[in-house]
Design a protein around this motif. Structure first.
Motif, mmCIF file in Angstrom:
data_model
loop_
_atom_site.group_PDB
_atom_site.id
_atom_site.type_symbol
_atom_site.label_atom_id
_atom_site.label_comp_id
_atom_site.label_asym_id
_atom_site.label_seq_id
_atom_site.Cartn_x
_atom_site.Cartn_y
_atom_site.Cartn_z
ATOM 1 N N GLN A 136 -1.498 12.128 -1.493
ATOM 2 C CA GLN A 136 -1.671 11.289 -0.963
ATOM 3 C C GLN A 136 -0.814 9.955 -0.829
ATOM 4 O O GLN A 136 -0.760 8.897 -0.129
ATOM 5 C CB GLN A 136 -3.310 10.425 -1.377
ATOM 6 C CG GLN A 136 -4.271 11.252 -1.097
ATOM 7 C CD GLN A 136 -4.949 12.184 -2.017
ATOM 8 O OE1 GLN A 136 -4.022 12.970 -2.945
ATOM 9 N NE2 GLN A 136 -6.028 12.465 -2.207
ATOM 10 N N GLY A 188 0.691 -1.197 -0.061
ATOM 11 C CA GLY A 188 0.080 -0.118 0.026
ATOM 12 C C GLY A 188 1.084 1.120 -0.043
ATOM 13 O O GLY A 188 1.960 1.381 0.652
ATOM 14 N N PRO A 212 5.071 3.690 9.052
ATOM 15 C CA PRO A 212 3.945 2.513 9.458
ATOM 16 C C PRO A 212 4.174 2.333 11.067
ATOM 17 O O PRO A 212 5.058 2.216 11.490
ATOM 18 C CB PRO A 212 4.233 1.509 8.624
ATOM 19 C CG PRO A 212 4.749 1.893 7.506
ATOM 20 C CD PRO A 212 5.706 3.234 7.707
ATOM 21 N N SER A 231 5.754 5.179 1.510
ATOM 22 C CA SER A 231 5.583 6.362 1.130
ATOM 23 C C SER A 231 6.350 6.743 -0.136
ATOM 24 O O SER A 231 7.505 6.032 -0.152
ATOM 25 C CB SER A 231 5.927 7.355 2.244
ATOM 26 O OG SER A 231 4.998 7.557 3.155
ATOM 27 N N ASP A 273 0.436 3.609 3.196
ATOM 28 C CA ASP A 273 0.341 2.700 4.191
ATOM 29 C C ASP A 273 1.581 1.804 4.539
ATOM 30 O O ASP A 273 2.090 1.747 5.674
ATOM 31 C CB ASP A 273 -0.853 1.837 4.170
ATOM 32 C CG ASP A 273 -1.971 2.528 4.140
ATOM 33 O OD1 ASP A 273 -2.138 3.760 4.834
ATOM 34 O OD2 ASP A 273 -3.097 2.143 3.776
ATOM 35 N N ASP A 274 2.185 1.160 3.499
ATOM 36 C CA ASP A 274 3.319 0.351 3.821
ATOM 37 C C ASP A 274 4.736 1.156 3.372
ATOM 38 O O ASP A 274 5.620 1.131 3.948
ATOM 39 C CB ASP A 274 3.169 -0.847 2.801
ATOM 40 C CG ASP A 274 2.014 -1.824 3.239
ATOM 41 O OD1 ASP A 274 1.987 -2.084 4.505
ATOM 42 O OD2 ASP A 274 1.375 -2.110 2.262
#
Length: 329
Positions: free
Chosen positions: A317, A253, A323, A259, A256-257
């Motif tokens: 985004q 992600g 994380p 950047s 999420d995982d």
């Protein structure tokens, strides 16, 4: 005696450059300053006789743009914005994607008033009595023409600091390295200096080129380093787009995982699969600076002007906090 731009600059207590930009309706001049300059010009009776100027000075009011390619989205976007910036001036632009030497010979035949060159290498470009402005890296060699420098080193410093402030301690850089392209080398050096300054471990992943597929292939190397990065800085729009697709295909992600921040501040960053956080001088501002620089070079014959611009970071985004399950070290 006719009133000159320098006369207006003295009366308005501003620089020659500011007067030139104001008279060409540049957005880089504050409106209050622009109105003051226009008022002073009118009061002093300034009336540029363009037709007479062309006859006397044998000017064509055409500028040649020597560009390496329009296949890369970023360079095509910058060319488009340069062309638009000329629309608010009395100058027209013609484009060549031939080699520098070939393009210069062609532009001599067209009797252009000046030339804009994309300076990929650190080698000095011969000016040959035609006003010249280069978009490139300053400070590497002594040149006799103005250079517009997008300050890639500062851009990388801002990107690294931004990710560090979000908690990231393992930040990778993906891009072309050990190349003759001075702009790419400046990005790498900027990343390395920023990482060293903060006290982190460098995680550089070299690509074979600057295309989408180069970024796509680099993700395998990124994920197999000893300490997997929690953030990646891509060296260009194309490379970062390839990185984004590869991460998604591997089930990771963004952000999420991992950047992701990309160099190149162009509107297309907002329309990637995940709108991308980016760093760099906004392309419209960069184009405006290049156009104003060549006009000033033609009209004032100023030399040795180096202008380092200020890159800005646009948050979207693709980048977020480290994380929660990652232990910083």
């Amino acid at each position: 005696m006719s009133v000159t731009i320098k006369d207006i600059a003295k009366e308005a207590n501003v620089s020659y450059s500011t007067v030139s930009k104001a008279l060409n309706n540049s957005p880089l001049v504050k409106e209050v300053t622009k109105q003051k300059i226009l008022r002073v010009a009118k009061e002093m009776g300034y009336e540029p006789n363009l037709a007479a100027k062309q006859l006397v000075r044998k000017k064509t009011e055409v500028v040649g743009l020597i560009w390496p390619t329009i296949e890369r989205i970023v360079l095509a976007t910058l060319v488009t914005n340069i062309s638009k910036a000329f629309e608010s001036t009395r100058y027209s632009m013609i484009l060549s994607v031939d080699s520098t030497d070939t393009a210069m010979e062609t532009f001599k035949k067209f009797q252009v008033d000046g030339m804009i060159v994309f300076a990929e290498s650190e080698n000095m470009i011969p000016e040959e009595n035609i006003p010249l402005v280069a978009y490139g890296v300053s400070g590497k060699t002594k040149v006799t023409y103005p250079i517009i420098d997008a300050n890639h080193e500062q851009a990388m410093e801002k990107a690294v600091q931004y990710l560090y402030d979000l908690g990231h301690r393992h930040i990778a850089y993906v891009g072309l390295m050990n190349t003759d392209d001075a702009l790419q080398n400046e990005k790498v050096e900027g990343y390395q200096k920023a990482i060293k300054k903060i006290g982190l471990t460098e995680q550089s992943i070299a690509t074979d080129g600057l295309d989408w597929f180069d970024g796509y292939l680099a993700v395998d190397d990124v994920l197999h380093v000893e300490k997997r990065p929690t953030a990646i800085i891509g060296s260009s729009y194309d490379i970062s787009s390839g990185i984004l697709r590869a991460l998604q295909e591997k089930g990771l992600g963004v952000p999420d995982d991992i950047s992701l921040i990309s160099y190149d501040n162009i509107p297309q960053m907002e329309t990637t699969e995940i709108p991308m956080t980016c760093i760099g001088v906004p392309v419209d501002e960069l184009a405006e600076e290049i156009v104003q620089a060549i006009i000033e070079r033609i009209e004032s014959e100023e030399k040795d002007v180096i202008k380092k611009l200020h890159p800005s970071l646009t948050e979207r985004q693709s980048a977020g906090p480290v994380p929660e399950d990652v232990t910083s070290s």
